[in-house]
Design a protein around this motif. Structure first.
Motif, PDB file in Angstrom:
ATOM      1  N   SER A 138       0.856  -1.198   0.000  1.00  0.00           N
ATOM      2  CA  SER A 138       0.000   0.000   0.000  1.00  0.00           C
ATOM      3  C   SER A 138       0.888   1.242   0.000  1.00  0.00           C
ATOM      4  O   SER A 138       1.716   1.425   0.903  1.00  0.00           O
ATOM      5  CB  SER A 138      -0.909   0.009   1.234  1.00  0.00           C
ATOM      6  OG  SER A 138      -1.791  -1.090   1.210  1.00  0.00           O
ATOM      7  N   GLN A 139       0.690   2.115  -1.010  1.00  0.00           N
ATOM      8  CA  GLN A 139       1.535   3.298  -1.161  1.00  0.00           C
ATOM      9  C   GLN A 139       0.686   4.569  -1.185  1.00  0.00           C
ATOM     10  O   GLN A 139      -0.402   4.596  -1.744  1.00  0.00           O
ATOM     11  CB  GLN A 139       2.362   3.214  -2.453  1.00  0.00           C
ATOM     12  CG  GLN A 139       3.351   2.076  -2.498  1.00  0.00           C
ATOM     13  CD  GLN A 139       4.229   2.123  -3.743  1.00  0.00           C
ATOM     14  OE1 GLN A 139       3.994   2.920  -4.655  1.00  0.00           O
ATOM     15  NE2 GLN A 139       5.237   1.257  -3.782  1.00  0.00           N
ATOM     16  N   VAL A 140       1.247   5.626  -0.576  1.00  0.00           N
ATOM     17  CA  VAL A 140       0.676   6.970  -0.639  1.00  0.00           C
ATOM     18  C   VAL A 140       1.760   7.896  -1.153  1.00  0.00           C
ATOM     19  O   VAL A 140       2.870   7.918  -0.614  1.00  0.00           O
ATOM     20  CB  VAL A 140       0.171   7.441   0.745  1.00  0.00           C
ATOM     21  CG1 VAL A 140      -0.272   8.904   0.679  1.00  0.00           C
ATOM     22  CG2 VAL A 140      -0.980   6.567   1.218  1.00  0.00           C
ATOM     23  N   SER A 167       3.413   7.401  -3.730  1.00  0.00           N
ATOM     24  CA  SER A 167       4.445   6.460  -4.187  1.00  0.00           C
ATOM     25  C   SER A 167       5.403   6.038  -3.085  1.00  0.00           C
ATOM     26  O   SER A 167       6.469   5.460  -3.365  1.00  0.00           O
ATOM     27  CB  SER A 167       5.238   7.052  -5.371  1.00  0.00           C
ATOM     28  OG  SER A 167       4.381   7.293  -6.464  1.00  0.00           O
ATOM     29  N   GLN A 168       5.056   6.316  -1.829  1.00  0.00           N
ATOM     30  CA  GLN A 168       5.848   5.855  -0.690  1.00  0.00           C
ATOM     31  C   GLN A 168       5.081   4.760   0.035  1.00  0.00           C
ATOM     32  O   GLN A 168       3.881   4.886   0.293  1.00  0.00           O
ATOM     33  CB  GLN A 168       6.134   7.012   0.274  1.00  0.00           C
ATOM     34  CG  GLN A 168       6.890   8.174  -0.345  1.00  0.00           C
ATOM     35  CD  GLN A 168       8.288   7.777  -0.793  1.00  0.00           C
ATOM     36  OE1 GLN A 168       9.005   7.070  -0.079  1.00  0.00           O
ATOM     37  NE2 GLN A 168       8.676   8.214  -1.982  1.00  0.00           N
ATOM     38  N   THR A 169       5.791   3.668   0.367  1.00  0.00           N
ATOM     39  CA  THR A 169       5.153   2.534   1.017  1.00  0.00           C
ATOM     40  C   THR A 169       4.669   2.909   2.406  1.00  0.00           C
ATOM     41  O   THR A 169       5.429   3.428   3.231  1.00  0.00           O
ATOM     42  CB  THR A 169       6.120   1.354   1.113  1.00  0.00           C
ATOM     43  OG1 THR A 169       6.461   0.923  -0.220  1.00  0.00           O
ATOM     44  CG2 THR A 169       5.491   0.192   1.869  1.00  0.00           C
ATOM     45  N   VAL A 170       3.384   2.690   2.639  1.00  0.00           N
ATOM     46  CA  VAL A 170       2.806   2.879   3.958  1.00  0.00           C
ATOM     47  C   VAL A 170       2.776   1.554   4.706  1.00  0.00           C
ATOM     48  O   VAL A 170       3.050   1.481   5.906  1.00  0.00           O
ATOM     49  CB  VAL A 170       1.387   3.461   3.834  1.00  0.00           C
ATOM     50  CG1 VAL A 170       0.744   3.603   5.195  1.00  0.00           C
ATOM     51  CG2 VAL A 170       1.424   4.798   3.129  1.00  0.00           C
ATOM     52  N   SER A 171       2.472   0.488   3.992  1.00  0.00           N
ATOM     53  CA  SER A 171       2.428  -0.845   4.592  1.00  0.00           C
ATOM     54  C   SER A 171       2.652  -1.879   3.495  1.00  0.00           C
ATOM     55  O   SER A 171       2.171  -1.719   2.365  1.00  0.00           O
ATOM     56  CB  SER A 171       1.081  -1.078   5.263  1.00  0.00           C
ATOM     57  OG  SER A 171       0.987  -2.392   5.760  1.00  0.00           O
ATOM     58  N   LYS A 172       3.395  -2.942   3.852  1.00  0.00           N
ATOM     59  CA  LYS A 172       3.619  -4.024   2.890  1.00  0.00           C
ATOM     60  C   LYS A 172       3.287  -5.333   3.600  1.00  0.00           C
ATOM     61  O   LYS A 172       3.861  -5.662   4.637  1.00  0.00           O
ATOM     62  CB  LYS A 172       5.062  -4.044   2.405  1.00  0.00           C
ATOM     63  CG  LYS A 172       5.318  -5.091   1.334  1.00  0.00           C
ATOM     64  CD  LYS A 172       6.753  -5.035   0.832  1.00  0.00           C
ATOM     65  CE  LYS A 172       6.999  -3.784   0.015  1.00  0.00           C
ATOM     66  NZ  LYS A 172       8.357  -3.822  -0.623  1.00  0.00           N
ATOM     67  N   LEU A 173       2.344  -6.098   3.039  1.00  0.00           N
ATOM     68  CA  LEU A 173       1.862  -7.339   3.636  1.00  0.00           C
ATOM     69  C   LEU A 173       2.089  -8.509   2.680  1.00  0.00           C
ATOM     70  O   LEU A 173       2.019  -8.343   1.459  1.00  0.00           O
ATOM     71  CB  LEU A 173       0.369  -7.230   3.948  1.00  0.00           C
ATOM     72  CG  LEU A 173      -0.038  -6.116   4.926  1.00  0.00           C
ATOM     73  CD1 LEU A 173      -1.559  -6.054   5.016  1.00  0.00           C
ATOM     74  CD2 LEU A 173       0.566  -6.347   6.290  1.00  0.00           C
ATOM     75  N   LYS A 174       2.362  -9.680   3.283  1.00  0.00           N
ATOM     76  CA  LYS A 174       2.509 -10.908   2.492  1.00  0.00           C
ATOM     77  C   LYS A 174       1.580 -11.978   3.042  1.00  0.00           C
ATOM     78  O   LYS A 174       1.482 -12.165   4.245  1.00  0.00           O
ATOM     79  CB  LYS A 174       3.958 -11.399   2.538  1.00  0.00           C
ATOM     80  CG  LYS A 174       4.937 -10.514   1.803  1.00  0.00           C
ATOM     81  CD  LYS A 174       6.332 -11.128   1.777  1.00  0.00           C
ATOM     82  CE  LYS A 174       7.299 -10.237   1.012  1.00  0.00           C
ATOM     83  NZ  LYS A 174       8.676 -10.814   0.961  1.00  0.00           N
ATOM     84  N   PHE A 175       0.865 -12.603   2.121  1.00  0.00           N
ATOM     85  CA  PHE A 175      -0.068 -13.670   2.502  1.00  0.00           C
ATOM     86  C   PHE A 175       0.332 -14.951   1.771  1.00  0.00           C
ATOM     87  O   PHE A 175       0.699 -14.925   0.589  1.00  0.00           O
ATOM     88  CB  PHE A 175      -1.499 -13.306   2.101  1.00  0.00           C
ATOM     89  CG  PHE A 175      -1.978 -12.003   2.692  1.00  0.00           C
ATOM     90  CD1 PHE A 175      -2.415 -11.964   4.005  1.00  0.00           C
ATOM     91  CD2 PHE A 175      -1.998 -10.842   1.934  1.00  0.00           C
ATOM     92  CE1 PHE A 175      -2.863 -10.766   4.542  1.00  0.00           C
ATOM     93  CE2 PHE A 175      -2.450  -9.651   2.471  1.00  0.00           C
ATOM     94  CZ  PHE A 175      -2.882  -9.605   3.783  1.00  0.00           C
ATOM     95  N   GLN A 176       0.241 -16.089   2.470  1.00  0.00           N
ATOM     96  CA  GLN A 176       0.477 -17.385   1.840  1.00  0.00           C
ATOM     97  C   GLN A 176      -0.755 -17.794   1.036  1.00  0.00           C
ATOM     98  O   GLN A 176      -1.877 -17.367   1.331  1.00  0.00           O
ATOM     99  CB  GLN A 176       0.792 -18.443   2.902  1.00  0.00           C
ATOM    100  CG  GLN A 176       2.039 -18.133   3.728  1.00  0.00           C
ATOM    101  CD  GLN A 176       3.278 -18.033   2.856  1.00  0.00           C
ATOM    102  OE1 GLN A 176       3.516 -18.878   1.995  1.00  0.00           O
ATOM    103  NE2 GLN A 176       4.088 -16.986   3.097  1.00  0.00           N
ATOM    104  N   ILE A 177      -0.514 -18.637   0.035  1.00  0.00           N
ATOM    105  CA  ILE A 177      -1.621 -19.078  -0.820  1.00  0.00           C
ATOM    106  C   ILE A 177      -2.676 -19.794  -0.002  1.00  0.00           C
ATOM    107  O   ILE A 177      -3.878 -19.681  -0.268  1.00  0.00           O
ATOM    108  CB  ILE A 177      -1.092 -19.992  -1.949  1.00  0.00           C
ATOM    109  CG1 ILE A 177      -0.236 -19.184  -2.912  1.00  0.00           C
ATOM    110  CG2 ILE A 177      -2.262 -20.621  -2.710  1.00  0.00           C
ATOM    111  CD1 ILE A 177      -0.981 -18.092  -3.603  1.00  0.00           C
ATOM    112  N   SER A 178      -2.247 -20.492   1.015  1.00  0.00           N
ATOM    113  CA  SER A 178      -3.215 -21.199   1.860  1.00  0.00           C
ATOM    114  C   SER A 178      -4.162 -20.218   2.543  1.00  0.00           C
ATOM    115  O   SER A 178      -5.301 -20.575   2.862  1.00  0.00           O
ATOM    116  CB  SER A 178      -2.466 -22.026   2.919  1.00  0.00           C
ATOM    117  OG  SER A 178      -1.629 -21.173   3.717  1.00  0.00           O
TER     118      SER A 178
END
Length: 806
Positions: A159-161, A163-174
């Motif tokens: 998530s960028q505001v 063009s600066q990252t505010v939050s970066k999340l990673k989810f597994q396929i499961s």
């Protein structure tokens, strides 16, 4: 910032909301999607479009434009896959109870929400991934679900505001195969993003930025309205300068007495470049004591001038503003007005200046450096005087006779009440000493009228309240200083000020001492009579009339319908008459003068029964003019006309003479006209520019000569003393003395034994109407008399000469 997320526990068909599609749009590779029916508020910014672009490495959902590296944008960047097309469906319905949305955002209401559903597909039209953007007012969520066509082992959401990252999340396929949601709500203030339900403190501004659970931001300052932040999280009181009456109490507590009625620099450029604050002083009831009259704020670089004036009137660059208690910003100046006075505030990154003015006193608060009289300037008053706001002669001293009713010891005792309770509540914040000095200096020279004694005490309580938010309890009760009628919205002219005739009375406009002195010394109410030809005007000062209890609206001239007219700007009342509206004017004449006379008097209907509520007024005024001189004009008969402008003292008029061959005055005699002996001709003499209600035109005499000179040896009379020559029955005269013109006729002749030109001469004169008329009374002997007193037989007449040949 970390975005909260949880797994979606209940998502029927994954849709966060269920219902029929409100809109459908399809795209390939990239697309601009209209989401105005379900706009998204993304970290405090509302958007009605979403730009989708797909490639093998990245799926981009942006809100300002299509994604492009290096260009500022608000985007959600997700790991890519095999999808190269998709569509948009907008659904609206209630949130299913117990859904994962409520677990993530438990404060949401159950209704009034919508979701943008964006399924992503591959070229075989198999679903790869579904992205949902849910709208919940000022909040929004991102939901992700993947399908078997998604080939990566995880899903990344950045998530960028700007063009600066505010939050970066990673989810597994499961996780994403089941479905996940995340909160993308937040607040945005001055380009900075804040997480919902958080408070961030800024030491530089001594302020807390609160982003509530609904995504709404507000700033709460630790400093009071009269304090400033020192940049380290601490607040300090602002510098305070007070101007009351003719005294300036600077930021160091030193008292300065303004010596005259000029304009002075109270504050010059310091923490706010280009800002200047001026105070303009004027006298009131005494010529030797001045009071603060208005305050001017100028921002020279911006070309802004704000004037805080009497009655609570505020002007911006000369234009009057309409203000109320709600602060409004005009050209960088915050302005408001309530029943206590007017407030102006200017704030910049360098500092703040606050000015309060109520018509009697001004409070100036500021941060940073201070120059001018408020800064305890080392300059003398003459060094701080401002020519632009100083009227001619404002520095000239005036000495009034000391007021014998003033006991300085008694007044000093009154002012020393500031050292006692309940004013002691302010002593730790503000020393009372300079205010006691200012109060004593004023009351020892100026009478305690217009609630002045209480206003001087009120100055101290006002500074205490605004500086430290300390209220002095019950000071009015303990000093018997009960609130009086305010001068707010009472607008007086430049030569007036607002005051009270007696304690507790209604405010009204009084004459300033210097203005009134020239009239009082002459026992008059205003200017001398202004006379013009056939007209006159008298202008009176309403403040002088009110001093005597005279209501100008109850006055009139001889004709009761002719009343005075008062100008809103000057409050000067004018009574006038002219030839078109005489207002009962009496016109008289003697041997040398014409006199116009009228009277300003009290309206009769002001008397009720045996009482009346206005003093009887009887003001005579007159205009005198010299009698109009009698002028001469000569004309040869075969000229078509002669036109001459005549000036006689105040009288300026045109005199013309024309000759005709017929009684209807249609055939003008020209040089080519053939005139026979014993042929009747008509002659018209006329004036223009005279008031025929006052002055009439009379042909006194006409005669013929054989030479151009009116005193030629041969003479034959046609008109004698306004009447036809009784020896010549061919002569007639009409309208003589009845208006601005007359006509006479006769039959042509020639002198015996002579040929050539015959010259006609006429004397004309002006007759002033007085109690009668100007028509000559002709007898058989050709004599005449006038029913007027004036006589003009011996005056030089107007002479008209005509000539004809055969």
């Amino acid at each position: 910032m970390t975005i909260m997320f949880c797994f979606l526990l209940y998502l029927p068909a994954f849709g966060l909301l269920t219902g029929s599609a409100a809109m459908y749009q399809a795209f390939t590779s990239s697309g601009e999607m209209n989401i105005s029916s379900c706009p998204i508020t993304y970290f405090g910014q509302k958007y009605e479009k979403v730009y989708v672009s797909l490639d093998a490495n990245k799926f981009a959902f942006c809100f300002n434009s299509l994604y492009s590296p290096g260009i500022q944008n608000d985007c959600i960047l997700m790991s890519g896959g095999a999808a190269d097309r998709g569509d948009l469906t907008v659904l609206t319905r209630k949130i299913p109870p117990g859904s994962g949305v409520h677990q993530l955002l438990p404060h949401l209401k159950h209704a009034g929400s919508c979701v943008n559903v964006i399924p992503l597909k591959n070229s075989q039209d198999d679903e790869v991934e579904q992205v949902e953007l849910g709208n919940f007012g000022a909040q929004a969520i991102l939901a992700i679900k993947t399908y078997s066509g998604y080939t990566h082992t995880e899903v990344e959401a950045d998530s960028q505001v700007n063009s600066q990252t505010v939050s970066k999340l990673k989810f597994q396929i499961s996780e994403t195969n089941t479905g996940v949601i995340a909160d993308v709500s937040g607040c945005r203030l001055s380009g900075v993003v804040y997480k919902t339900n958080t408070t961030t403190y800024d030491q530089d501004t001594c302020s807390a930025i609160i982003c509530d659970v609904y995504g709404v931001a507000r700033v709460v300052s630790d400093c009071g309205p009269m304090e400033h932040c020192q940049g380290d999280g601490s607040c300090a009181a602002r510098n305070v300068c007070t101007v009351a009456g003719s005294t300036v109490i600077d930021i160091n507590g030193k008292v300065h007495t303004v010596p005259d009625r000029c304009g002075y620099t109270l504050l010059s450029p310091g923490s706010i470049p280009g800002l200047k604050v001026y105070g303009v002083f004027q006298e009131r009831r005494r010529k030797d004591v001045s009071f603060l009259n208005n305050v001017v704020l100028r921002l020279d670089g911006a070309g802004v001038k704000v004037s805080l004036e009497q009655g609570g009137r505020v002007k911006l660059n000369g234009d009057v503003l309409k203000l109320n208690a709600t602060a409004q910003v005009f050209s960088g100046v915050e302005l408001s007005k309530d029943k206590t006075g007017v407030t102006a505030k200017i704030s910049t990154s360098n500092g703040m200046v606050f000015v309060f003015f109520d018509g009697d006193k001004a409070l100036i608060q500021l941060s940073g450096t201070v120059q001018g009289l408020c800064g305890g300037s080392s300059k003398s008053f003459s060094g701080e005087k401002v020519a632009e706001y100083s009227s001619a002669g404002c520095e000239v001293p005036h000495d009034d006779t000391a007021n014998s009713t003033i006991n300085c010891d008694t007044q000093a005792k009154w002012c020393n009440l500031l050292k006692q309770a309940p004013f002691t509540a302010c002593h730790n914040l503000i020393s009372p000493e300079p205010f006691v000095t200012a109060c004593t200096n004023t009351l020892c020279k100026y009478p305690a009228v217009d609630d002045l004694k209480c206003k001087l005490l009120e100055t101290y309580t006002m500074v205490c309240s605004k500086q430290g938010n300390v209220k002095v309890e019950d000071w009015r009760t303990k000093t018997s200083c009960y609130a009086q009628n305010s001068c707010q919205d009472k607008f007086c002219s430049d030569h007036e000020f607002c005051g009270q005739k007696f304690y507790g009375g209604e405010p009204r406009c009084f004459c300033r001492a210097i203005f009134a002195s020239k009239y009082r010394s002459e026992s008059s109410y205003g200017e001398p009579t202004a006379c013009e030809h056939s007209s006159a005007a008298v202008t009176l000062a309403n403040c002088l009339l009110e001093e005597e209890g005279i209501d100008y609206s109850a006055l009139h001239l001889n004709d009761q319908t002719c009343k005075g007219e008062m100008k809103d700007e000057t409050h000067m009342v004018t009574f006038k008459f002219d030839s078109s509206r005489t207002c009962g004017t009496v016109v008289k004449a003697n041997d040398s003068k014409i006199i116009y006379k009228n009277t300003i008097m009290t309206q009769n209907n002001s008397i009720v029964g045996h009482i009346y509520r206005h003093d009887r007024v009887h003001i005579d005024f007159s205009c005198f003019y010299n009698q109009p001189d009698i002028k001469s004009l000569a004309i040869k008969l075969k000229q078509s006309s002669v036109d001459q402008q005549i000036t006689s003292g105040a009288w300026i008029y045109n005199l013309t003479m024309k000759a005709y061959t017929d009684p209807l005055l249609l055939g003008t005699i020209e040089s080519s006209t053939n005139i026979q002996m014993n042929e009747r001709i008509w002659v018209v003499l006329k004036t223009e520019g005279l008031d025929e209600n006052v002055v009439q035109f009379v042909t006194e005499s006409c005669w013929a000569t054989n030479q151009p000179s009116p005193s030629g040896n041969l003479r034959y009379d046609l008109i004698i003393k306004g009447c036809p020559n009784p020896a010549d029955d061919t002569v007639t005269i009409e309208n003589n003395g009845r208006g601005p013109y007359n006509v006479f006729s006769f039959k042509t002749f020639q002198f015996t034994g002579l040929t050539g030109d015959v010259y006609l001469h006429c004397k004309v004169q002006l007759c002033v109407m007085q109690g009668g008329n100007c028509v000559p009374k002709c007898s058989q002997a050709g004599r005449w008399r006038r029913s007027i007193m004036s006589s003009y037989e011996d005056e030089n007449p107007a002479l008209i000469t005509m000539a004809w040949t055969y």
